[in-house]
Design a protein around this motif. Structure first.
Motif, PDB file in Angstrom:
ATOM      1  N   LYS A 235       0.822  -1.216   0.000  1.00  0.00           N
ATOM      2  CA  LYS A 235       0.000   0.000   0.000  1.00  0.00           C
ATOM      3  C   LYS A 235       0.856   1.266   0.000  1.00  0.00           C
ATOM      4  O   LYS A 235       0.496   2.268  -0.620  1.00  0.00           O
ATOM      5  CB  LYS A 235      -0.932  -0.004   1.220  1.00  0.00           C
ATOM      6  N   GLU A 236       1.980   1.212   0.703  1.00  0.00           N
ATOM      7  CA  GLU A 236       2.831   2.402   0.818  1.00  0.00           C
ATOM      8  C   GLU A 236       3.658   2.635  -0.450  1.00  0.00           C
ATOM      9  O   GLU A 236       4.037   3.764  -0.751  1.00  0.00           O
ATOM     10  CB  GLU A 236       3.773   2.266   2.017  1.00  0.00           C
ATOM     11  N   TYR A 237       3.959   1.561  -1.180  1.00  0.00           N
ATOM     12  CA  TYR A 237       4.783   1.674  -2.396  1.00  0.00           C
ATOM     13  C   TYR A 237       4.020   1.118  -3.597  1.00  0.00           C
ATOM     14  O   TYR A 237       4.482   0.209  -4.280  1.00  0.00           O
ATOM     15  CB  TYR A 237       6.105   0.932  -2.213  1.00  0.00           C
ATOM     16  N   LYS A 238       2.843   1.699  -3.834  1.00  0.00           N
ATOM     17  CA  LYS A 238       1.971   1.194  -4.903  1.00  0.00           C
ATOM     18  C   LYS A 238       2.650   1.208  -6.271  1.00  0.00           C
ATOM     19  O   LYS A 238       2.361   0.373  -7.120  1.00  0.00           O
ATOM     20  CB  LYS A 238       0.678   2.011  -4.950  1.00  0.00           C
ATOM     21  N   ALA A 239       3.552   2.161  -6.483  1.00  0.00           N
ATOM     22  CA  ALA A 239       4.221   2.269  -7.791  1.00  0.00           C
ATOM     23  C   ALA A 239       4.990   1.001  -8.132  1.00  0.00           C
ATOM     24  O   ALA A 239       5.172   0.683  -9.312  1.00  0.00           O
ATOM     25  CB  ALA A 239       5.171   3.463  -7.791  1.00  0.00           C
ATOM     26  N   PHE A 240       5.410   0.247  -7.108  1.00  0.00           N
ATOM     27  CA  PHE A 240       6.226  -0.943  -7.346  1.00  0.00           C
ATOM     28  C   PHE A 240       5.456  -2.255  -7.160  1.00  0.00           C
ATOM     29  O   PHE A 240       5.946  -3.315  -7.544  1.00  0.00           O
ATOM     30  CB  PHE A 240       7.449  -0.926  -6.422  1.00  0.00           C
ATOM     31  N   TYR A 241       4.260  -2.187  -6.580  1.00  0.00           N
ATOM     32  CA  TYR A 241       3.489  -3.409  -6.336  1.00  0.00           C
ATOM     33  C   TYR A 241       2.138  -3.427  -7.053  1.00  0.00           C
ATOM     34  O   TYR A 241       1.482  -4.460  -7.074  1.00  0.00           O
ATOM     35  CB  TYR A 241       3.249  -3.591  -4.834  1.00  0.00           C
ATOM     36  N   SER A 242       1.725  -2.296  -7.618  1.00  0.00           N
ATOM     37  CA  SER A 242       0.407  -2.242  -8.260  1.00  0.00           C
ATOM     38  C   SER A 242       0.463  -1.577  -9.633  1.00  0.00           C
ATOM     39  O   SER A 242      -0.255  -0.601  -9.886  1.00  0.00           O
ATOM     40  CB  SER A 242      -0.582  -1.487  -7.357  1.00  0.00           C
ATOM     41  N   PRO A 243       1.323  -2.091 -10.535  1.00  0.00           N
ATOM     42  CA  PRO A 243       1.338  -1.494 -11.877  1.00  0.00           C
ATOM     43  C   PRO A 243       0.047  -1.804 -12.622  1.00  0.00           C
ATOM     44  O   PRO A 243      -0.711  -2.698 -12.233  1.00  0.00           O
ATOM     45  CB  PRO A 243       2.528  -2.179 -12.546  1.00  0.00           C
ATOM     46  N   LYS A 244      -0.186  -1.052 -13.681  1.00  0.00           N
ATOM     47  CA  LYS A 244      -1.365  -1.306 -14.515  1.00  0.00           C
ATOM     48  C   LYS A 244      -1.085  -2.504 -15.426  1.00  0.00           C
ATOM     49  O   LYS A 244       0.019  -3.028 -15.453  1.00  0.00           O
ATOM     50  CB  LYS A 244      -1.694  -0.063 -15.340  1.00  0.00           C
ATOM     51  N   ASN A 245      -2.112  -2.893 -16.202  1.00  0.00           N
ATOM     52  CA  ASN A 245      -1.938  -4.027 -17.121  1.00  0.00           C
ATOM     53  C   ASN A 245      -1.392  -3.555 -18.468  1.00  0.00           C
ATOM     54  O   ASN A 245      -1.636  -4.160 -19.498  1.00  0.00           O
ATOM     55  CB  ASN A 245      -3.257  -4.793 -17.300  1.00  0.00           C
ATOM     56  N   LYS A 246      -0.663  -2.430 -18.428  1.00  0.00           N
ATOM     57  CA  LYS A 246       0.081  -1.973 -19.596  1.00  0.00           C
ATOM     58  C   LYS A 246       1.465  -1.550 -19.110  1.00  0.00           C
ATOM     59  O   LYS A 246       1.620  -1.148 -17.949  1.00  0.00           O
ATOM     60  CB  LYS A 246      -0.645  -0.835 -20.311  1.00  0.00           C
ATOM     61  N   PRO A 247       2.481  -1.646 -19.961  1.00  0.00           N
ATOM     62  CA  PRO A 247       3.856  -1.417 -19.509  1.00  0.00           C
ATOM     63  C   PRO A 247       4.083   0.008 -19.002  1.00  0.00           C
ATOM     64  O   PRO A 247       3.484   0.965 -19.506  1.00  0.00           O
ATOM     65  CB  PRO A 247       4.694  -1.689 -20.757  1.00  0.00           C
ATOM     66  N   GLU A 248       4.958   0.133 -18.009  1.00  0.00           N
ATOM     67  CA  GLU A 248       5.366   1.448 -17.505  1.00  0.00           C
ATOM     68  C   GLU A 248       6.818   1.369 -17.049  1.00  0.00           C
ATOM     69  O   GLU A 248       7.296   0.301 -16.655  1.00  0.00           O
ATOM     70  CB  GLU A 248       4.465   1.890 -16.343  1.00  0.00           C
ATOM     71  N   ILE A 249       7.503   2.505 -17.121  1.00  0.00           N
ATOM     72  CA  ILE A 249       8.914   2.564 -16.732  1.00  0.00           C
ATOM     73  C   ILE A 249       9.033   3.112 -15.318  1.00  0.00           C
ATOM     74  O   ILE A 249       8.374   4.101 -14.966  1.00  0.00           O
ATOM     75  CB  ILE A 249       9.709   3.412 -17.739  1.00  0.00           C
ATOM     76  N   VAL A 250       9.848   2.450 -14.502  1.00  0.00           N
ATOM     77  CA  VAL A 250      10.044   2.865 -13.111  1.00  0.00           C
ATOM     78  C   VAL A 250      11.536   2.791 -12.779  1.00  0.00           C
ATOM     79  O   VAL A 250      12.287   2.047 -13.404  1.00  0.00           O
ATOM     80  CB  VAL A 250       9.266   1.965 -12.116  1.00  0.00           C
ATOM     81  N   THR A 251      11.932   3.564 -11.782  1.00  0.00           N
ATOM     82  CA  THR A 251      13.269   3.434 -11.215  1.00  0.00           C
ATOM     83  C   THR A 251      13.102   2.862  -9.819  1.00  0.00           C
ATOM     84  O   THR A 251      12.513   3.504  -8.939  1.00  0.00           O
ATOM     85  CB  THR A 251      13.994   4.788 -11.170  1.00  0.00           C
ATOM     86  N   VAL A 252      13.581   1.641  -9.632  1.00  0.00           N
ATOM     87  CA  VAL A 252      13.346   0.909  -8.382  1.00  0.00           C
ATOM     88  C   VAL A 252      14.500   1.185  -7.419  1.00  0.00           C
ATOM     89  O   VAL A 252      15.661   0.966  -7.755  1.00  0.00           O
ATOM     90  CB  VAL A 252      13.231  -0.608  -8.659  1.00  0.00           C
ATOM     91  N   PRO A 253      14.194   1.650  -6.193  1.00  0.00           N
ATOM     92  CA  PRO A 253      15.265   1.937  -5.239  1.00  0.00           C
ATOM     93  C   PRO A 253      15.931   0.670  -4.712  1.00  0.00           C
ATOM     94  O   PRO A 253      15.340  -0.419  -4.745  1.00  0.00           O
ATOM     95  CB  PRO A 253      14.547   2.687  -4.108  1.00  0.00           C
ATOM     96  N   THR A 254      17.148   0.820  -4.231  1.00  0.00           N
ATOM     97  CA  THR A 254      17.888  -0.290  -3.629  1.00  0.00           C
ATOM     98  C   THR A 254      17.173  -0.745  -2.357  1.00  0.00           C
ATOM     99  O   THR A 254      16.674   0.080  -1.585  1.00  0.00           O
ATOM    100  CB  THR A 254      19.323   0.158  -3.294  1.00  0.00           C
ATOM    101  N   ALA A 255      17.092  -2.060  -2.143  1.00  0.00           N
ATOM    102  CA  ALA A 255      16.444  -2.600  -0.941  1.00  0.00           C
ATOM    103  C   ALA A 255      17.144  -3.886  -0.515  1.00  0.00           C
ATOM    104  O   ALA A 255      17.875  -4.499  -1.304  1.00  0.00           O
ATOM    105  CB  ALA A 255      14.965  -2.863  -1.224  1.00  0.00           C
ATOM    106  N   ASN A 256      16.920  -4.273   0.724  1.00  0.00           N
ATOM    107  CA  ASN A 256      17.481  -5.511   1.274  1.00  0.00           C
ATOM    108  C   ASN A 256      16.425  -6.612   1.278  1.00  0.00           C
ATOM    109  O   ASN A 256      15.234  -6.344   1.465  1.00  0.00           O
ATOM    110  CB  ASN A 256      17.999  -5.288   2.695  1.00  0.00           C
ATOM    111  N   TYR A 257      16.887  -7.843   1.110  1.00  0.00           N
ATOM    112  CA  TYR A 257      15.978  -8.991   1.001  1.00  0.00           C
ATOM    113  C   TYR A 257      16.536 -10.200   1.749  1.00  0.00           C
ATOM    114  O   TYR A 257      17.750 -10.343   1.899  1.00  0.00           O
ATOM    115  CB  TYR A 257      15.816  -9.404  -0.473  1.00  0.00           C
ATOM    116  N   ILE A 258      15.619 -11.070   2.181  1.00  0.00           N
ATOM    117  CA  ILE A 258      15.992 -12.448   2.520  1.00  0.00           C
ATOM    118  C   ILE A 258      16.002 -13.185   1.188  1.00  0.00           C
ATOM    119  O   ILE A 258      15.048 -13.071   0.417  1.00  0.00           O
ATOM    120  CB  ILE A 258      14.945 -13.122   3.423  1.00  0.00           C
ATOM    121  N   ALA A 259      17.060 -13.931   0.904  1.00  0.00           N
ATOM    122  CA  ALA A 259      17.173 -14.587  -0.405  1.00  0.00           C
ATOM    123  C   ALA A 259      17.649 -16.022  -0.262  1.00  0.00           C
ATOM    124  O   ALA A 259      18.477 -16.333   0.598  1.00  0.00           O
ATOM    125  CB  ALA A 259      18.143 -13.811  -1.289  1.00  0.00           C
ATOM    126  N   VAL A 260      17.089 -16.894  -1.105  1.00  0.00           N
ATOM    127  CA  VAL A 260      17.567 -18.273  -1.213  1.00  0.00           C
ATOM    128  C   VAL A 260      17.727 -18.585  -2.697  1.00  0.00           C
ATOM    129  O   VAL A 260      16.805 -18.365  -3.481  1.00  0.00           O
ATOM    130  CB  VAL A 260      16.602 -19.286  -0.563  1.00  0.00           C
TER     131      VAL A 260
END
Length: 210
Positions: free
Chosen positions: A7-32
């Motif tokens: 909800k706070e970062y809708k630009a990165f989790y709720s894109p439309k069903n048509k392409p859009e360009i975004v600049t995604v900030p650096t973030a930390n993750y748990i990864a396997v």
């Protein structure tokens, strides 16, 4: 009210069903990391997802333990995500899922340090009786990307990716895949409860100007 990344970062989790360009900030993750068919019952991918959630929920509930995380606030565990590739394949060959390489991830709040992460790995391993040693604290800088919301089964993604590729061509961009910039998916639907035709998946590709 718990902080919700979707909800706070809708630009990165709720894109439309048509392409859009975004600049995604650096973030930390748990990864396997792993390899193989993600649909294999009890396979490496499903084990990886179990590890990710075990650690994610250990961190989320840490405020109820003796381990106090500095600047902690209550939050909703972000959705499962995945980075995917196949050796010597341009695009994705869905007919041979056994050749998939993947890095399965869950985003971490910025206040979680590597020390907190190490505590969670050790705690989750003991409490859940699950070997969580495969998990990594990973920092990912995605940068300039194209993304779209895909609705439907994963095997129907090529048609959605074709829309992204056409959009890039029309706007003077091209894909920029390499060993650090990969096909990225964010899973917004619970596949156990939602029928495949209604699955919502963010598809994101790294790009550059032509």
């Amino acid at each position: 009210m718990a902080f919700d990344f979707k909800k706070e970062y809708k630009a990165f989790y709720s894109p439309k069903n048509k392409p859009e360009i975004v600049t995604v900030p650096t973030a930390n993750y748990i990864a396997v990391r792993g390899k193989g068919n993600p649909n294999e019952e009890g396979g490496a991918y499903q084990q990886a997802v179990s590890v990710l959630y075990a650690i994610a929920y250990t961190l989320k509930m840490s405020y109820k333990t003796d381990h106090k995380i500095e600047s902690f606030f209550e939050y909703v565990v972000p959705p499962l995500e995945g980075f995917w590739w196949q050796d010597d394949v341009d695009g994705v060959n869905y007919s041979d899922k056994s050749t998939f390489h993947w890095i399965s991830v869950i985003r971490l709040p910025d206040f979680v340090t590597r020390k907190d992460f190490d505590w969670a790995v050790e705690t989750a391993s003991k409490k859940k009786k699950l070997d969580c040693s495969s998990a990594e604290f990973m920092t990912i800088a995605e940068g300039l990307c194209v993304q779209i919301m895909h609705t439907g089964p994963f095997d129907e993604e090529p048609a959605t990716v074709a829309l992204m590729d056409a959009y890039l061509e029309q706007n003077g961009y091209c894909n920029d895949f390499n060993e650090n910039r990969l096909h990225h998916e964010i899973y917004l639907s619970d596949a156990r409860k939602v029928p495949p035709e209604k699955w919502k998946t963010v598809i994101r590709h790294p790009i550059k100007k032509v």
